[in-house]
Design a protein around this motif. Structure first.
Motif, PDB file in Angstrom:
ATOM      1  N   LEU A 155      25.928 -20.655  27.577  1.00  0.00           N
ATOM      2  CA  LEU A 155      25.727 -19.279  27.129  1.00  0.00           C
ATOM      3  C   LEU A 155      24.453 -18.745  27.770  1.00  0.00           C
ATOM      4  O   LEU A 155      23.383 -19.336  27.631  1.00  0.00           O
ATOM      5  N   VAL A 156      24.588 -17.626  28.487  1.00  0.00           N
ATOM      6  CA  VAL A 156      23.436 -17.003  29.138  1.00  0.00           C
ATOM      7  C   VAL A 156      23.137 -15.686  28.427  1.00  0.00           C
ATOM      8  O   VAL A 156      23.914 -14.733  28.531  1.00  0.00           O
ATOM      9  N   PRO A 157      22.028 -15.625  27.688  1.00  0.00           N
ATOM     10  CA  PRO A 157      21.680 -14.369  27.029  1.00  0.00           C
ATOM     11  C   PRO A 157      21.143 -13.380  28.063  1.00  0.00           C
ATOM     12  O   PRO A 157      20.277 -13.721  28.861  1.00  0.00           O
ATOM     13  N   ILE A 215      30.857 -20.532  31.920  1.00  0.00           N
ATOM     14  CA  ILE A 215      29.665 -19.713  31.683  1.00  0.00           C
ATOM     15  C   ILE A 215      30.072 -18.472  30.905  1.00  0.00           C
ATOM     16  O   ILE A 215      31.064 -17.819  31.231  1.00  0.00           O
ATOM     17  N   HIS A 216      29.288 -18.153  29.892  1.00  0.00           N
ATOM     18  CA  HIS A 216      29.513 -16.952  29.086  1.00  0.00           C
ATOM     19  C   HIS A 216      28.238 -16.120  29.086  1.00  0.00           C
ATOM     20  O   HIS A 216      27.152 -16.648  28.826  1.00  0.00           O
ATOM     21  N   LEU A 217      28.371 -14.833  29.399  1.00  0.00           N
ATOM     22  CA  LEU A 217      27.240 -13.920  29.327  1.00  0.00           C
ATOM     23  C   LEU A 217      27.282 -13.231  27.975  1.00  0.00           C
ATOM     24  O   LEU A 217      28.350 -12.836  27.511  1.00  0.00           O
ATOM     25  N   ALA A 218      26.127 -13.078  27.338  1.00  0.00           N
ATOM     26  CA  ALA A 218      26.075 -12.432  26.024  1.00  0.00           C
ATOM     27  C   ALA A 218      24.894 -11.482  25.959  1.00  0.00           C
ATOM     28  O   ALA A 218      23.805 -11.773  26.466  1.00  0.00           O
ATOM     29  N   HIS A 219      25.125 -10.341  25.344  1.00  0.00           N
ATOM     30  CA  HIS A 219      24.065  -9.362  25.110  1.00  0.00           C
ATOM     31  C   HIS A 219      24.134  -8.944  23.649  1.00  0.00           C
ATOM     32  O   HIS A 219      25.206  -8.580  23.159  1.00  0.00           O
ATOM     33  N   ILE A 220      23.012  -9.011  22.968  1.00  0.00           N
ATOM     34  CA  ILE A 220      22.944  -8.592  21.569  1.00  0.00           C
ATOM     35  C   ILE A 220      22.166  -7.301  21.526  1.00  0.00           C
ATOM     36  O   ILE A 220      21.055  -7.212  22.048  1.00  0.00           O
ATOM     37  N   HIS A 221      22.753  -6.302  20.906  1.00  0.00           N
ATOM     38  CA  HIS A 221      22.091  -5.009  20.803  1.00  0.00           C
ATOM     39  C   HIS A 221      22.085  -4.571  19.353  1.00  0.00           C
ATOM     40  O   HIS A 221      23.140  -4.508  18.723  1.00  0.00           O
ATOM     41  N   GLU A 222      20.912  -4.321  18.837  1.00  0.00           N
ATOM     42  CA  GLU A 222      20.800  -3.846  17.459  1.00  0.00           C
ATOM     43  C   GLU A 222      20.705  -2.327  17.502  1.00  0.00           C
ATOM     44  O   GLU A 222      19.783  -1.760  18.087  1.00  0.00           O
ATOM     45  N   PHE A 223      21.688  -1.683  16.917  1.00  0.00           N
ATOM     46  CA  PHE A 223      21.677  -0.232  16.883  1.00  0.00           C
ATOM     47  C   PHE A 223      20.724   0.229  15.801  1.00  0.00           C
ATOM     48  O   PHE A 223      20.758  -0.255  14.675  1.00  0.00           O
ATOM     49  N   SER A 224      19.865   1.148  16.146  1.00  0.00           N
ATOM     50  CA  SER A 224      18.967   1.704  15.139  1.00  0.00           C
ATOM     51  C   SER A 224      19.375   3.153  14.892  1.00  0.00           C
ATOM     52  O   SER A 224      19.713   3.882  15.822  1.00  0.00           O
ATOM     53  N   PHE A 225      19.374   3.521  13.668  1.00  0.00           N
ATOM     54  CA  PHE A 225      19.781   4.849  13.270  1.00  0.00           C
ATOM     55  C   PHE A 225      18.603   5.560  12.612  1.00  0.00           C
ATOM     56  O   PHE A 225      17.774   4.913  11.971  1.00  0.00           O
TER      57      PHE A 225
END
Length: 87
Positions: free
Chosen positions: A10-12, A37-47
Motif C-alpha cells: 500500500l502506497v499512501p 501495489i495499491h495507491l491510496a489517498h485519504i482526504h478529510e472533507f471539511s465543511f
C-alpha cells in the motif's frame, strides 16, 4: 530460513513529490516479492460550521463538492498508476 511473502503493498499518496517517489520503491519491492501495489489517498472533507449538526432537523440540499473532489482525486490516482505502469 523462510522467505518473506508480501502479497500487497500500500502506497499512501498525498501527491507530494516524496509520496510519488515512493511508487518506484514499491515497484522494486513488488518485483522482488511478486506483490500487488495499491495507491491510496485519504482526504478529510471539511465543511463550514454552518454544515454541522443543527439542534433541530432541517431540510437541506445534498452537497456535491465531496463527490466532485472524490472523482478528481480518483482521476489523479489513475493518471499516476498509468504513468508508473500499474493496473
Amino acid at each position: 530460513m523462510k522467505k518473506p511473502h508480501i502479497e500487497n503493498i500500500l502506497v499512501p499518496i498525498d501527491f507530494s513529490e516524496m509520496s510519488i517517489q515512493a511508487i518506484e520503491t514499491a515497484k522494486s519491492l513488488a518485483r522482488r516479492f511478486d506483490s500487488n501495489i495499491h495507491l491510496a489517498h485519504i482526504h478529510e472533507f471539511s465543511f463550514p460550521a454552518g454544515f454541522m449538526a443543527a439542534p433541530d432537523p432541517i431540510m437541506c440540499l445534498p452537497i456535491s463538492a465531496p463527490e466532485e473532489s472524490e472523482k478528481k482525486i480518483a482521476a489523479q490516482l489513475r493518471t499516476l498508476a498509468t504513468k508508473f505502469g500499474l493496473s
